[in-house]
Scaffold this motif. Structure first.
Motif, mmCIF file in Angstrom:
data_model
loop_
_atom_site.group_PDB
_atom_site.id
_atom_site.type_symbol
_atom_site.label_atom_id
_atom_site.label_comp_id
_atom_site.label_asym_id
_atom_site.label_seq_id
_atom_site.Cartn_x
_atom_site.Cartn_y
_atom_site.Cartn_z
ATOM 1 N N PHE A 180 -8.382 -7.189 -5.146
ATOM 2 C CA PHE A 180 -7.200 -7.338 -5.825
ATOM 3 C C PHE A 180 -7.495 -8.889 -5.453
ATOM 4 O O PHE A 180 -6.675 -9.494 -6.486
ATOM 5 C CB PHE A 180 -6.039 -7.175 -5.342
ATOM 6 N N GLY A 181 -8.760 -9.350 -5.197
ATOM 7 C CA GLY A 181 -9.461 -11.021 -6.032
ATOM 8 C C GLY A 181 -9.671 -11.841 -4.726
ATOM 9 O O GLY A 181 -9.532 -13.134 -5.865
ATOM 10 N N ILE A 182 -9.562 -11.264 -3.986
ATOM 11 C CA ILE A 182 -8.539 -11.671 -3.119
ATOM 12 C C ILE A 182 -10.298 -11.928 -1.475
ATOM 13 O O ILE A 182 -9.946 -11.145 -1.038
ATOM 14 C CB ILE A 182 -7.334 -11.915 -1.935
ATOM 15 N N GLY A 200 -5.650 -5.908 4.447
ATOM 16 C CA GLY A 200 -6.125 -6.174 2.971
ATOM 17 C C GLY A 200 -5.034 -6.004 1.242
ATOM 18 O O GLY A 200 -5.042 -6.423 0.729
ATOM 19 N N ALA A 201 -4.262 -4.884 1.379
ATOM 20 C CA ALA A 201 -3.572 -4.830 -0.041
ATOM 21 C C ALA A 201 -2.378 -5.875 -0.046
ATOM 22 O O ALA A 201 -1.954 -6.198 -1.048
ATOM 23 C CB ALA A 201 -2.291 -3.271 -0.095
ATOM 24 N N GLY A 248 -1.630 -8.993 -2.761
ATOM 25 C CA GLY A 248 -0.731 -8.569 -3.134
ATOM 26 C C GLY A 248 -0.508 -7.480 -3.839
ATOM 27 O O GLY A 248 0.031 -7.007 -5.298
ATOM 28 N N ALA A 249 -0.712 -6.642 -3.308
ATOM 29 C CA ALA A 249 -0.883 -4.945 -4.015
ATOM 30 C C ALA A 249 0.715 -4.545 -4.352
ATOM 31 O O ALA A 249 1.704 -4.515 -3.835
ATOM 32 C CB ALA A 249 -1.520 -3.767 -3.852
ATOM 33 N N ALA A 274 -14.469 -0.396 -5.765
ATOM 34 C CA ALA A 274 -14.469 -0.239 -4.463
ATOM 35 C C ALA A 274 -15.480 0.376 -3.443
ATOM 36 O O ALA A 274 -15.576 1.064 -2.830
ATOM 37 C CB ALA A 274 -13.486 1.191 -4.365
ATOM 38 N N SER A 275 -16.512 -0.197 -3.963
ATOM 39 C CA SER A 275 -17.821 0.731 -3.528
ATOM 40 C C SER A 275 -18.118 0.969 -2.266
ATOM 41 O O SER A 275 -18.569 1.342 -1.360
ATOM 42 C CB SER A 275 -18.809 0.010 -4.187
#
Length: 305
Positions: free
Chosen positions: A70-72, A203-204, A208-209, A290-291
């Motif tokens: 999410f770019g964090i 992590g989500a 802010g998922a 997500a690699s």
């Protein structure tokens, strides 16, 4: 796992592990923080012995890579990852105690109760557990207050009576009352799986998922958590102490039921392949971002130490 992907994954894992190690060293220095009276020297030495002793830092890796979807990146997920590692290391210190699994070796070094004493080991574990919540809740963890509350609540449930601690209770009970397959799965989902599931869900939360994304990552964590335990039990059957840095063959010696013990090596490897495929499917909506999580699932399932 393809060699190039493996190399990229290992470089990322080591980079995250080094960052977490540096953050843990800073958090576990001797300087008393606001609201603390003092940090007793021997207690701090025992805490550092139980935490700053290497390890793959897989849970922090999963948390930080999940947030990165999410770019964090940066200090906030790093602090939450360090807090999670404090909880994990507390669990290892207590798990090694004579009243629990009674181990003398952890990551190739004497366990905390052997290097110090049992009472100090108990207090070191207690201190790491409580400090983890301090780290997450602190305003130094620069996340919205709602996110910090959600992280604290989810960590309490993952680590507590309905998660890891409850799973340890079931594990002790399993030495007296051999569980069936459903009982083994429940035990493993709590004792080992709960913190790995938390790593991915946290992590989500940090990122802010959406509810769907948070659920998807939690399910991914459940899949790799089971894979981790299956691989761990398989290594306990097939590896040696020099390779693992801890005693092997203890489950069989203690009469503990494990899925590899019930079904054998070939069945376990097929299950691990299936869990990797499930993990990959859950990550599909995230695409190439997500690699590293995909590579982590393969590493966890196919590790040899």
């Amino acid at each position: 796992m393809q060699a190039d992907v493996l190399a990229l994954f290992e470089a990322a894992r080591v980079s995250h592990a080094n960052a977490v190690e540096r953050r843990l060293r800073a958090l576990l220095d001797d300087r008393a923080r606001d609201g603390e009276v003092a940090r007793p020297e021997r207690l701090m030495q025992a805490m550092r012995h139980g935490v700053l002793n290497g390890g793959k830092r897989l849970r922090p890796f999963l948390l930080m890579e999940s947030a990165a979807l999410f770019g964090i990146e940066g200090e906030a997920p790093l602090r939450v990852a360090a807090a999670l590692e404090c909880v994990h290391c507390y669990s290892l210190i207590h798990d090694d105690l004579p009243a629990m699994d009674d181990d003398d070796l952890r990551r190739g070094q004497p366990t905390v109760h052997k290097a110090f004493d049992e009472a100090t080991a108990i207090l070191a574990g207690d201190s790491l557990l409580t400090y983890a919540f301090d780290i997450v809740a602190s305003e130094e963890t620069e996340l919205p207050a709602t996110a910090r509350v959600a992280l604290v609540a989810a960590l309490a449930r993952a680590a507590g009576l309905g998660g890891m601690a409850g799973g340890q209770a079931l594990d002790l009970q399993a030495e007296r009352e051999r569980p069936d397959e459903a009982g083994i799965l429940m035990l493993q989902a709590m004792k080992t799986g709960a913190l790995i599931r938390y790593a991915c869900e946290a992590g989500a939360i940090v990122g802010g998922a959406s509810v769907d994304e948070r659920t998807r990552l939690a399910e991914f964590g459940s899949a790799v958590g089971l894979a981790f335990q299956l691989a761990d039990d398989l290594l306990d059957m097939t590896s040696d102490a020099a390779t693992l840095g801890k005693a092997t063959g203890k489950d069989a010696a203690a009469g503990k039921a494990t899925l590899p013990g019930l079904h054998g090596v070939d069945w376990t490897r097929r299950q691990l392949d299936g869990l990797v495929a499930q993990a990959q499917d859950l990550l599909a909506p995230f695409g190439d971002t997500a690699s590293m999580l995909r590579a982590a699932a393969q590493f966890i399932a196919r590790r040899d130490h």
